[in-house]
Design a protein around this motif. Structure first.
Motif, PDB file in Angstrom:
ATOM      1  N   THR A   3       0.844  -1.193   0.000  1.00 56.88           N
ATOM      2  CA  THR A   3       0.000   0.000   0.000  1.00 56.88           C
ATOM      3  C   THR A   3       0.879   1.243   0.000  1.00 56.88           C
ATOM      4  O   THR A   3       2.087   1.178   0.270  1.00 56.88           O
ATOM      5  N   ASP A   4       0.273   2.381  -0.289  1.00 59.35           N
ATOM      6  CA  ASP A   4       1.028   3.645  -0.265  1.00 59.35           C
ATOM      7  C   ASP A   4       1.620   3.886   1.117  1.00 59.35           C
ATOM      8  O   ASP A   4       2.740   4.394   1.249  1.00 59.35           O
ATOM      9  N   ARG A   5       0.853   3.542   2.152  1.00 59.21           N
ATOM     10  CA  ARG A   5       1.360   3.737   3.511  1.00 59.21           C
ATOM     11  C   ARG A   5       2.564   2.848   3.779  1.00 59.21           C
ATOM     12  O   ARG A   5       3.553   3.289   4.365  1.00 59.21           O
ATOM     13  N   GLN A   6       2.494   1.597   3.349  1.00 62.14           N
ATOM     14  CA  GLN A   6       3.625   0.692   3.548  1.00 62.14           C
ATOM     15  C   GLN A   6       4.855   1.141   2.767  1.00 62.14           C
ATOM     16  O   GLN A   6       5.985   1.036   3.265  1.00 62.14           O
ATOM     17  N   PHE A   8       5.596   4.231   2.018  1.00 57.82           N
ATOM     18  CA  PHE A   8       6.110   5.398   2.736  1.00 57.82           C
ATOM     19  C   PHE A   8       6.907   4.971   3.965  1.00 57.82           C
ATOM     20  O   PHE A   8       8.004   5.501   4.225  1.00 57.82           O
ATOM     21  N   ILE A   9       6.387   4.002   4.702  1.00 58.60           N
ATOM     22  CA  ILE A   9       7.069   3.526   5.909  1.00 58.60           C
ATOM     23  C   ILE A   9       8.363   2.799   5.559  1.00 58.60           C
ATOM     24  O   ILE A   9       9.401   2.981   6.209  1.00 58.60           O
ATOM     25  N   SER A  30       7.996   7.215  14.636  1.00 60.38           N
ATOM     26  CA  SER A  30       6.824   8.093  14.749  1.00 60.38           C
ATOM     27  C   SER A  30       7.224   9.540  15.019  1.00 60.38           C
ATOM     28  O   SER A  30       6.436  10.460  14.775  1.00 60.38           O
ATOM     29  N   TYR A  37       1.862   8.859  11.491  1.00 61.78           N
ATOM     30  CA  TYR A  37       1.261   7.636  12.020  1.00 61.78           C
ATOM     31  C   TYR A  37       1.708   7.394  13.461  1.00 61.78           C
ATOM     32  O   TYR A  37       2.829   7.709  13.851  1.00 61.78           O
ATOM     33  N   THR A  41       0.233   2.046  15.013  1.00 61.85           N
ATOM     34  CA  THR A  41       0.014   1.817  13.572  1.00 61.85           C
ATOM     35  C   THR A  41       1.308   1.377  12.894  1.00 61.85           C
ATOM     36  O   THR A  41       1.313   0.450  12.069  1.00 61.85           O
ATOM     37  N   GLU A  45       2.198  -2.110  10.792  1.00 60.89           N
ATOM     38  CA  GLU A  45       2.664  -2.086   9.414  1.00 60.89           C
ATOM     39  C   GLU A  45       4.071  -2.695   9.289  1.00 60.89           C
ATOM     40  O   GLU A  45       4.374  -3.400   8.324  1.00 60.89           O
TER      41      GLU A  45
END
Length: 344
Positions: A3-6, A8-9, A30, A37, A41, A45
């Motif tokens: 995902t986009d969030r993954q 980014f992380i 964080s 996030y 969270t 992830e």
């Protein structure tokens, strides 16, 4: 599919680990600028990214580090272009400031300055194609379809490779080709051979061999691989300052391999133009299984003749190293082409 969030992380973790060499925890992550996030969270992830093989968890730490798969995804999909600083550009271009400089000097200094700018080890394959001259060539038929072409240079280097025999050429034609090459090309620098084939040898082949086109193509193939290589190193000791290489046995394996010029040449020789990034076990040698090697070829008249490489830990500063090595390969290609075109 991440995902986009993954994504980014993952990018944030790789960037953090490259700079710190310390496993990255959810709490410290964080607190990064731009990270919106919560630690909870991020923990979830990061656990998913670990399960998918993009992160690893060292035994002694609660944080995560990128895996080889994570680095590969980072390099292929998340890498941002690095803008070289004015100082970096100045240092690279200072290599070519002197008007009178031999190839060997340029290549040696390229290895030195690249290691100084990156704090990793550099390896530059320097072509002897510019210094060596042809002394003799032999063409020895093996059977009806293949022959061995043997080229000897004035430095004593002997190179041989197998070439395909056109059906239209017989043993008498091969003898004529070898005689013409030895008569016309003895003492000619290797980098000028292909040009001399066009300007001098082709006409003689047309006069003496009925299957002229086949003879010309065969002659070009016979001499196209003619080059010696030298290997120049810079900053080998830089590897000792990397925390990944505190294991004495691991370092010994790497340094022993770096002493084997022929092996290094085979590992790094330019098969094609462009950039190549090998991470961890993608390297074809056990000694480099914890290393990343970034290589870029440099060219003469558009043909790859050598390679510039950086060897460091998989936790390498990829964007900056790629920017430096691509810039240097372009400049080195221009300088060599201009230098030896003027001499031709």
């Amino acid at each position: 599919m991440l995902t986009d969030r993954q994504l980014f992380i993952l990018q944030a973790i790789v960037d953090d680990y490259i700079q710190s060499a310390e496993p990255v925890g959810s709490r410290s992550l964080s607190k990064q600028s731009g990270m919106s996030y919560s630690p909870a969270t991020l923990r979830n992830e990061m656990a998913d990214l670990e399960e998918m093989g993009f992160l690893e968890k060292p035994h002694s730490s609660s944080g995560r580090i990128p895996s080889e798969r994570g680095y590969r995804h980072y390099v292929d999909h998340l890498l941002l272009p690095h803008q070289l600083s004015n100082r970096e550009i100045h240092d690279l271009r200072s290599l070519f400031a002197r008007r009178v400089m031999e190839t060997e000097q340029v290549v040696k200094q390229s290895a030195t300055i690249l290691s100084e700018l990156t704090s990793y080890a550099s390896i530059v394959l320097g072509p002897e194609i510019f210094e060596s001259k042809m002394k003799q060539v032999q063409i020895i038929p093996l059977n009806d379809r293949t022959a061995v072409a043997i080229l000897v240079t004035d430095t004593g280097h002997v190179e041989n490779h197998t070439v395909s025999l056109p059906e239209a050429l017989n043993s008498s034609d091969l003898e004529k080709i070898a005689n013409i090459l030895n008569d016309r090309l003895r003492g000619v620098p290797l980098y000028q051979l292909q040009n001399k084939i066009t300007t001098e040898v082709a006409g003689l082949l047309r006069q003496h061999i009925s299957s002229y086109r086949e003879a010309l193509l065969f002659t070009e193939e016979t001499l196209q691989k003619s080059s010696e290589e030298k290997v120049y190193y810079g900053g080998k000791a830089n590897l000792l300052s990397q925390p990944e290489f505190r294991d004495v046995d691991k370092v010994r394996m790497i340094f022993e391999l770096l002493e084997e010029d022929h092996t290094m040449h085979e590992l790094l020789k330019p098969e094609q133009g462009g950039l190549m990034i090998r991470i961890g076990q993608e390297n074809a040698n056990q000694a480099f299984e914890d290393c990343s090697i970034i290589s870029a070829s440099y060219s003469f008249n558009g043909n790859p003749v050598g390679t510039i490489s950086i060897v460091g830990p998989t936790r390498m500063e990829y964007p900056r190293v790629i920017g430096l090595i691509e810039h240097l390969s372009r400049d080195l290609s221009k300088v060599l082409t201009n230098l030896y075109t003027d001499r031709s």
